[in-house]
Motif scaffolding. Structure first.
Motif, PDB file in Angstrom:
ATOM      1  N   MET A  13       0.342  -1.175   0.059  1.00  0.00           N
ATOM      2  CA  MET A  13      -0.098   0.092  -0.366  1.00  0.00           C
ATOM      3  C   MET A  13       0.986   1.484  -0.188  1.00  0.00           C
ATOM      4  SD  MET A  13      -3.149   1.089   2.773  1.00  0.00           S
ATOM      5  CE  MET A  13      -1.940   0.877   4.320  1.00  0.00           C
ATOM      6  N   PHE A  14       0.866   1.561  -0.951  1.00  0.00           N
ATOM      7  CA  PHE A  14       1.444   3.420  -1.354  1.00  0.00           C
ATOM      8  C   PHE A  14       0.952   4.338  -2.088  1.00  0.00           C
ATOM      9  CE2 PHE A  14       5.042   6.227  -1.443  1.00  0.00           C
ATOM     10  CZ  PHE A  14       5.798   5.933  -0.104  1.00  0.00           C
ATOM     11  N   GLY A  15       1.572   5.688  -2.022  1.00  0.00           N
ATOM     12  CA  GLY A  15       0.254   6.738  -2.301  1.00  0.00           C
ATOM     13  C   GLY A  15      -0.846   6.868  -2.789  1.00  0.00           C
ATOM     14  N   GLU A  16      -1.493   6.573  -3.855  1.00  0.00           N
ATOM     15  CA  GLU A  16      -3.298   6.657  -3.433  1.00  0.00           C
ATOM     16  C   GLU A  16      -3.307   5.614  -2.439  1.00  0.00           C
ATOM     17  OE1 GLU A  16      -4.750   6.067  -7.622  1.00  0.00           O
ATOM     18  OE2 GLU A  16      -3.326   7.610  -8.033  1.00  0.00           O
ATOM     19  N   ASP A  17      -3.560   4.140  -2.787  1.00  0.00           N
ATOM     20  CA  ASP A  17      -4.041   2.880  -1.304  1.00  0.00           C
ATOM     21  C   ASP A  17      -3.200   4.324   0.221  1.00  0.00           C
ATOM     22  OD1 ASP A  17      -4.650   1.985  -3.455  1.00  0.00           O
ATOM     23  OD2 ASP A  17      -2.857   0.769  -3.057  1.00  0.00           O
ATOM     24  N   VAL A  18      -2.328   4.646   0.198  1.00  0.00           N
ATOM     25  CA  VAL A  18      -2.394   5.153   1.818  1.00  0.00           C
ATOM     26  C   VAL A  18      -3.165   6.263   2.226  1.00  0.00           C
ATOM     27  CG1 VAL A  18       0.049   6.980   2.938  1.00  0.00           C
ATOM     28  CG2 VAL A  18       0.570   4.602   1.786  1.00  0.00           C
ATOM     29  N   GLU A  19      -3.084   7.881   0.780  1.00  0.00           N
ATOM     30  CA  GLU A  19      -4.220   8.244   0.613  1.00  0.00           C
ATOM     31  C   GLU A  19      -5.350   8.017   1.683  1.00  0.00           C
ATOM     32  OE1 GLU A  19      -3.273  12.444   1.206  1.00  0.00           O
ATOM     33  OE2 GLU A  19      -1.066  11.331  -0.161  1.00  0.00           O
ATOM     34  N   LEU A  20      -6.306   6.977   0.948  1.00  0.00           N
ATOM     35  CA  LEU A  20      -7.186   7.196   0.796  1.00  0.00           C
ATOM     36  C   LEU A  20      -7.983   5.865   2.077  1.00  0.00           C
ATOM     37  CD1 LEU A  20      -9.815   6.232  -0.759  1.00  0.00           C
ATOM     38  CD2 LEU A  20      -9.300   3.639  -1.266  1.00  0.00           C
ATOM     39  N   PHE A  21      -6.282   5.813   2.693  1.00  0.00           N
ATOM     40  CA  PHE A  21      -6.345   5.037   4.581  1.00  0.00           C
ATOM     41  C   PHE A  21      -6.571   6.495   5.539  1.00  0.00           C
ATOM     42  CE2 PHE A  21      -4.795   5.096   8.278  1.00  0.00           C
ATOM     43  CZ  PHE A  21      -5.007   3.002   8.517  1.00  0.00           C
ATOM     44  N   TYR A  22      -6.257   7.562   4.960  1.00  0.00           N
ATOM     45  CA  TYR A  22      -6.487   8.643   5.906  1.00  0.00           C
ATOM     46  C   TYR A  22      -7.822   9.327   5.235  1.00  0.00           C
ATOM     47  CZ  TYR A  22      -1.849   7.577   7.755  1.00  0.00           C
ATOM     48  OH  TYR A  22      -1.171   6.755   8.503  1.00  0.00           O
ATOM     49  N   ALA A  23      -8.567   9.336   3.881  1.00  0.00           N
ATOM     50  CA  ALA A  23      -9.738   9.752   3.721  1.00  0.00           C
ATOM     51  C   ALA A  23     -10.659  10.492   4.561  1.00  0.00           C
ATOM     52  CB  ALA A  23     -10.540   9.264   3.166  1.00  0.00           C
ATOM     53  N   ASP A  24     -10.956   9.550   5.930  1.00  0.00           N
ATOM     54  CA  ASP A  24     -11.448   9.993   6.732  1.00  0.00           C
ATOM     55  C   ASP A  24     -11.030  10.821   8.625  1.00  0.00           C
ATOM     56  OD1 ASP A  24     -13.808   8.800   6.169  1.00  0.00           O
ATOM     57  OD2 ASP A  24     -13.409   7.055   7.338  1.00  0.00           O
ATOM     58  N   GLY A  25      -9.869  11.280   8.002  1.00  0.00           N
ATOM     59  CA  GLY A  25      -8.870  12.261   9.036  1.00  0.00           C
ATOM     60  C   GLY A  25      -9.675  13.387   8.858  1.00  0.00           C
TER      61      GLY A  25
END
Length: 91
Positions: A1-13
């Motif tokens: 998981m890197f790049g867009e996947d990592v950004e998606l993980f933080y979407a609710d932050g």
């Protein structure tokens, strides 16, 4: 998981707006006083994607509250995430 996947993980932050640079999302938590009997620096802790950059003493705004970065960010896990202590700016 890197790049867009990592950004998606933080979407609710929380929305993090550095004084310089693009806004991003991260997870803000209250810091425990100690971890393994070692004192920690800062009032709060911000976990955010390693695709973003913060530096010690930088001012940031997290959901309308101003903080100062207390230390250099540290990589955690497999290196896709960073964590850093923050001091809330008293106004």
């Amino acid at each position: 998981m890197f790049g867009e996947d990592v950004e998606l993980f933080y979407a609710d932050g929380e929305l993090v707006t550095p004084e310089a640079g693009e806004p991003f999302r991260g997870f803000l938590t209250i810091r425990d006083a100690k971890v393994f009997d070692a004192p920690l620096v800062g009032d709060c802790q911000l976990q955010f994607p390693a695709t973003r950059s913060l530096s010690k003493s930088q001012l940031i705004n997290v959901d309308g509250v101003q903080y100062r970065v207390a230390e250099q960010p540290m990589r955690i896990g497999v290196g896709n995430d960073l964590v850093v202590g923050l001091f809330r700016e008293r106004v």
